[in-house]
Design a protein around this motif. Structure first.
Motif, PDB file in Angstrom:
ATOM      1  N   PHE A 249       0.837  -1.207   0.000  1.00  0.00           N
ATOM      2  CA  PHE A 249       0.000   0.000   0.000  1.00  0.00           C
ATOM      3  C   PHE A 249       0.875   1.262   0.000  1.00  0.00           C
ATOM      4  CE2 PHE A 249      -2.151   3.365   2.434  1.00  0.00           C
ATOM      5  CZ  PHE A 249      -3.231   3.599   1.587  1.00  0.00           C
ATOM      6  N   SER A 250       1.933   1.270   0.820  1.00  0.00           N
ATOM      7  CA  SER A 250       2.802   2.452   0.926  1.00  0.00           C
ATOM      8  C   SER A 250       3.390   2.823  -0.430  1.00  0.00           C
ATOM      9  CB  SER A 250       3.955   2.213   1.897  1.00  0.00           C
ATOM     10  OG  SER A 250       3.454   1.713   3.080  1.00  0.00           O
ATOM     11  N   LYS A 251       3.779   1.802  -1.185  1.00  0.00           N
ATOM     12  CA  LYS A 251       4.352   2.060  -2.523  1.00  0.00           C
ATOM     13  C   LYS A 251       3.326   2.778  -3.419  1.00  0.00           C
ATOM     14  CE  LYS A 251       7.220  -1.996  -2.947  1.00  0.00           C
ATOM     15  NZ  LYS A 251       7.160  -3.310  -3.580  1.00  0.00           N
ATOM     16  N   ILE A 252       2.072   2.284  -3.369  1.00  0.00           N
ATOM     17  CA  ILE A 252       1.034   2.892  -4.215  1.00  0.00           C
ATOM     18  C   ILE A 252       0.744   4.322  -3.738  1.00  0.00           C
ATOM     19  CG2 ILE A 252      -1.352   2.691  -5.057  1.00  0.00           C
ATOM     20  CD1 ILE A 252      -1.166  -0.326  -4.614  1.00  0.00           C
ATOM     21  N   LYS A 253       0.716   4.484  -2.435  1.00  0.00           N
ATOM     22  CA  LYS A 253       0.362   5.792  -1.864  1.00  0.00           C
ATOM     23  C   LYS A 253       1.378   6.880  -2.252  1.00  0.00           C
ATOM     24  CE  LYS A 253      -1.370   8.061   2.243  1.00  0.00           C
ATOM     25  NZ  LYS A 253      -2.649   8.607   1.849  1.00  0.00           N
ATOM     26  N   LYS A 254       2.631   6.456  -2.439  1.00  0.00           N
ATOM     27  CA  LYS A 254       3.650   7.431  -2.865  1.00  0.00           C
ATOM     28  C   LYS A 254       3.282   8.017  -4.233  1.00  0.00           C
ATOM     29  CE  LYS A 254       7.717   6.226  -0.318  1.00  0.00           C
ATOM     30  NZ  LYS A 254       8.263   4.881  -0.135  1.00  0.00           N
ATOM     31  N   LEU A 255       2.735   7.154  -5.086  1.00  0.00           N
ATOM     32  CA  LEU A 255       2.382   7.609  -6.436  1.00  0.00           C
ATOM     33  C   LEU A 255       1.002   8.272  -6.476  1.00  0.00           C
ATOM     34  CD1 LEU A 255       3.557   4.421  -8.374  1.00  0.00           C
ATOM     35  CD2 LEU A 255       4.703   6.643  -8.315  1.00  0.00           C
ATOM     36  N   TYR A 256       0.110   7.809  -5.594  1.00  0.00           N
ATOM     37  CA  TYR A 256      -1.269   8.343  -5.561  1.00  0.00           C
ATOM     38  C   TYR A 256      -1.602   8.742  -4.122  1.00  0.00           C
ATOM     39  CZ  TYR A 256      -1.699   5.698  -9.951  1.00  0.00           C
ATOM     40  OH  TYR A 256      -1.520   5.181 -11.218  1.00  0.00           O
ATOM     41  N   PRO A 257      -1.154   9.923  -3.675  1.00  0.00           N
ATOM     42  CA  PRO A 257      -1.320  10.300  -2.269  1.00  0.00           C
ATOM     43  C   PRO A 257      -2.786  10.325  -1.793  1.00  0.00           C
ATOM     44  CG  PRO A 257       0.146  11.822  -3.412  1.00  0.00           C
ATOM     45  CD  PRO A 257      -0.429  10.934  -4.459  1.00  0.00           C
ATOM     46  N   SER A 258      -3.739  10.502  -2.714  1.00  0.00           N
ATOM     47  CA  SER A 258      -5.135  10.615  -2.255  1.00  0.00           C
ATOM     48  C   SER A 258      -5.882   9.282  -2.291  1.00  0.00           C
ATOM     49  CB  SER A 258      -5.873  11.641  -3.104  1.00  0.00           C
ATOM     50  OG  SER A 258      -5.873  11.194  -4.437  1.00  0.00           O
ATOM     51  N   ILE A 259      -5.170   8.175  -2.403  1.00  0.00           N
ATOM     52  CA  ILE A 259      -5.836   6.862  -2.483  1.00  0.00           C
ATOM     53  C   ILE A 259      -6.678   6.602  -1.221  1.00  0.00           C
ATOM     54  CG2 ILE A 259      -3.735   5.711  -1.579  1.00  0.00           C
ATOM     55  CD1 ILE A 259      -4.538   3.211  -3.137  1.00  0.00           C
ATOM     56  N   PRO A 260      -7.986   6.256  -1.395  1.00  0.00           N
ATOM     57  CA  PRO A 260      -8.797   5.935  -0.210  1.00  0.00           C
ATOM     58  C   PRO A 260      -8.432   4.548   0.332  1.00  0.00           C
ATOM     59  CG  PRO A 260     -10.163   5.876  -2.206  1.00  0.00           C
ATOM     60  CD  PRO A 260      -8.769   6.172  -2.644  1.00  0.00           C
ATOM     61  N   SER A 261      -8.584   4.328   1.626  1.00  0.00           N
ATOM     62  CA  SER A 261      -8.240   3.017   2.201  1.00  0.00           C
ATOM     63  C   SER A 261      -8.897   2.840   3.561  1.00  0.00           C
ATOM     64  CB  SER A 261      -6.727   2.912   2.369  1.00  0.00           C
ATOM     65  OG  SER A 261      -6.286   3.927   3.246  1.00  0.00           O
ATOM     66  N   TYR A 262      -9.017   1.592   4.006  1.00  0.00           N
ATOM     67  CA  TYR A 262      -9.554   1.274   5.332  1.00  0.00           C
ATOM     68  C   TYR A 262      -8.601   0.295   5.988  1.00  0.00           C
ATOM     69  CZ  TYR A 262     -13.469   2.196   2.158  1.00  0.00           C
ATOM     70  OH  TYR A 262     -14.271   2.708   1.175  1.00  0.00           O
ATOM     71  N   VAL A 263      -8.150   0.630   7.184  1.00  0.00           N
ATOM     72  CA  VAL A 263      -7.224  -0.260   7.888  1.00  0.00           C
ATOM     73  C   VAL A 263      -7.976  -1.533   8.292  1.00  0.00           C
ATOM     74  CG1 VAL A 263      -5.840  -0.524   9.989  1.00  0.00           C
ATOM     75  CG2 VAL A 263      -5.827   1.646   8.746  1.00  0.00           C
ATOM     76  N   VAL A 264      -7.386  -2.680   8.025  1.00  0.00           N
ATOM     77  CA  VAL A 264      -8.001  -3.965   8.413  1.00  0.00           C
ATOM     78  C   VAL A 264      -7.389  -4.432   9.723  1.00  0.00           C
ATOM     79  CG1 VAL A 264      -8.355  -6.381   7.750  1.00  0.00           C
ATOM     80  CG2 VAL A 264      -8.486  -4.583   6.022  1.00  0.00           C
ATOM     81  N   ASP A 265      -6.051  -4.506   9.767  1.00  0.00           N
ATOM     82  CA  ASP A 265      -5.330  -4.837  11.013  1.00  0.00           C
ATOM     83  C   ASP A 265      -3.937  -4.225  10.918  1.00  0.00           C
ATOM     84  OD1 ASP A 265      -3.758  -6.593   9.460  1.00  0.00           O
ATOM     85  OD2 ASP A 265      -5.182  -8.221   9.783  1.00  0.00           O
ATOM     86  N   LYS A 266      -3.038  -4.654  11.797  1.00  0.00           N
ATOM     87  CA  LYS A 266      -1.700  -4.042  11.847  1.00  0.00           C
ATOM     88  C   LYS A 266      -0.909  -4.212  10.545  1.00  0.00           C
ATOM     89  CE  LYS A 266      -0.091  -5.576  15.833  1.00  0.00           C
ATOM     90  NZ  LYS A 266       0.694  -5.990  16.931  1.00  0.00           N
ATOM     91  N   HIS A 267      -1.228  -5.276   9.815  1.00  0.00           N
ATOM     92  CA  HIS A 267      -0.395  -5.595   8.654  1.00  0.00           C
ATOM     93  C   HIS A 267      -1.066  -5.347   7.309  1.00  0.00           C
ATOM     94  CE1 HIS A 267       2.027  -7.491  11.682  1.00  0.00           C
ATOM     95  NE2 HIS A 267       0.982  -8.219  12.054  1.00  0.00           N
ATOM     96  N   THR A 268      -2.392  -5.202   7.326  1.00  0.00           N
ATOM     97  CA  THR A 268      -3.082  -5.127   6.033  1.00  0.00           C
ATOM     98  C   THR A 268      -4.055  -3.955   5.952  1.00  0.00           C
ATOM     99  OG1 THR A 268      -4.740  -6.670   6.855  1.00  0.00           O
ATOM    100  CG2 THR A 268      -2.972  -7.606   5.515  1.00  0.00           C
ATOM    101  N   ILE A 269      -4.356  -3.607   4.718  1.00  0.00           N
ATOM    102  CA  ILE A 269      -5.234  -2.455   4.466  1.00  0.00           C
ATOM    103  C   ILE A 269      -6.114  -2.769   3.247  1.00  0.00           C
ATOM    104  CG2 ILE A 269      -3.582  -1.186   2.978  1.00  0.00           C
ATOM    105  CD1 ILE A 269      -4.231   1.252   4.907  1.00  0.00           C
ATOM    106  N   LYS A 270      -7.351  -2.273   3.309  1.00  0.00           N
ATOM    107  CA  LYS A 270      -8.292  -2.563   2.215  1.00  0.00           C
ATOM    108  C   LYS A 270      -8.370  -1.351   1.284  1.00  0.00           C
ATOM    109  CE  LYS A 270     -12.245  -4.933   3.211  1.00  0.00           C
ATOM    110  NZ  LYS A 270     -13.624  -5.030   3.720  1.00  0.00           N
ATOM    111  N   ILE A 271      -8.324  -1.616  -0.001  1.00  0.00           N
ATOM    112  CA  ILE A 271      -8.395  -0.526  -0.987  1.00  0.00           C
ATOM    113  C   ILE A 271      -9.690  -0.695  -1.790  1.00  0.00           C
ATOM    114  CG2 ILE A 271      -7.253   0.521  -2.993  1.00  0.00           C
ATOM    115  CD1 ILE A 271      -4.638  -0.702  -2.056  1.00  0.00           C
ATOM    116  N   PRO A 272     -10.449   0.377  -2.015  1.00  0.00           N
ATOM    117  CA  PRO A 272     -11.664   0.215  -2.821  1.00  0.00           C
ATOM    118  C   PRO A 272     -11.332  -0.140  -4.270  1.00  0.00           C
ATOM    119  CG  PRO A 272     -11.647   2.351  -1.701  1.00  0.00           C
ATOM    120  CD  PRO A 272     -10.279   1.763  -1.555  1.00  0.00           C
TER     121      PRO A 272
END
Ligand code: EPU
Length: 337
Positions: A249-272
């Motif tokens: 996720f961090s890699k994608i966020k660098k390229l697309y800072p406004s990416i929406p997301s929901y934290v699932v747990d300490k290690h994972t994140i959900k992307i629409p």
């Protein structure tokens, strides 16, 4: 028992795909279902509920059982809560509206979801911060191989995000006939956390919403984004929202800072997934009668005469491009038949 042959299933799937069933029976009672299961011999069965979460890509060479057993009843009641049971063939939204009219709270956020009650537990339907599992007590189901009835509790169902035991270890083995819900009669636990609900309530000048207000807000939001299957064939969200490791996720966020997301747990994140599909430029695209909805990129649509295979081609195009651009595999939410 009336068996129809070479029956068109166009009216029985919300994508409006024309395929044919070898044989077709409308099941309207438990005793009828029981008899069919005991007498079917080697015949293969295909269980058809509201047809709102499937993409039919070929004719069905089996005996189709259209589950149309109906009925709603109150099973238990206390001062605060009520257990309501609904048979599998009840239309989901009509059932939700019935509960709201009686002031039974818990299902209002799930208003206007297409389909029948019987298939709701299979994928643990969810919307606007609420999932079926939050009010589900148990369901009754018949084992296809033996005709025996079994009760599944909430724990038995192993509910997850758009997931349950009925999609995993016992897939295709049971037919759900009845679902029991525990709902509130007072002190309703309202869930207005979803941004669009808050906005809709504020716009309507509502500070202390009732369950009916929430239902109406949800109906308004869904109508503004999601196509009505009676007008444009579709099956709601075609893909699940992918869950990815944080480092990805961090890699994608660098390229697309406004990416929406929901934290699932300490290690994972959900992307629409809708956002991903919009980024690859596919929102609103159309190939013949198969396309991607212009207001919600997660919804694939049949504008008129598309075949299941054509819709599937669009889905594959999306999966390939999202994989290429973001290194993410989009898993289908809809069952491909
Ligand atoms: N988004 C875009 N472009 C789009 C669509 C969405 O950028 O074309 C972005 C939105 O801006 C928002 C985010 O994606 O930031 C989430 O969008 P939305 O609120 O529309 O929800 P969703 O994640 O696309 C899920 C469910 C829906 C459910 C809604 C509301 C899944 C697979 N889908 O959609 O369920 O109604 O949340 O809770 O989890 C269904 O399962 O059939 C279904 C419609």
């Amino acid at each position: 028992m009336k068996i129809a042959h070479n029956k068109s299933l166009k009216e029985f799937n919300t994508f409006g795909i024309e395929v044919f069933a070898n044989a077709f029976i409308t099941v309207t009672s438990e005793s009828q279902l029981h008899k069919i299961l005991l007498e079917k011999g080697q015949e293969e069965l295909f269980i058809l509920s509201g047809g709102s979460n499937m993409l039919l890509t070929k004719n069905i060479d089996a005996l189709v059982l259209h589950m149309a057993i109906r009925g709603i009843a109150v099973k238990h009641e206390s001062e605060d809560t009520v257990v309501v049971s609904a048979y599998a063939g009840e239309n989901w939204h009509d059932f939700v509206q019935y509960c709201i009219e009686k002031n039974y709270g818990g299902l209002e956020n799930l208003s206007l979801i297409p389909g029948y009650v019987g298939s709701a537990p299979i994928q643990n339907i969810g919307a606007y911060g609420v999932e079926l599992k939050d009010t589900f007590v148990s369901c009754e189901a018949y084992e296809i191989s033996t005709g025996k009835k079994r009760l599944f509790t909430n724990d038995d169902c192993k509910f997850g995000y758009r997931n349950s035991i009925f999609k995993n270890s016992i897939k295709g083995q049971y037919i759900i006939t009845k679902v029991n819900f525990r709902l509130t009669k007072k002190n309703h636990k309202l869930n207005t956390s979803y941004g669009a609900i808050e906005t809709a309530l504020t716009n309507a000048d509502i500070t202390f919403p009732t369950i009916k207000d929430i239902s109406e807000a949800v109906i308004q939001i869904r109508k503004s984004k999601l196509p009505d299957p009676a007008e444009i064939g579709n099956s709601g969200s075609f893909f699940k929202n992918p869950v990815v490791p944080l480092h990805h996720f961090s890699k994608i966020k660098k390229l697309y800072p406004s990416i929406p997301s929901y934290v699932v747990d300490k290690h994972t994140i959900k992307i629409p997934a809708g956002w991903l599909i919009q980024q690859i430029g596919f929102k609103g695209k159309r190939w013949g009668d198969a396309g991607i909805h212009e207001k919600q990129a997660l919804v694939l649509v049949n504008y008129n005469q598309a075949t299941g295979k054509e819709i599937l081609e669009v889905a594959k195009k999306i999966q390939n491009k999202v994989k290429e651009e973001f290194g993410i595999h989009l898993e289908t939410e809809v069952n491909i038949i």
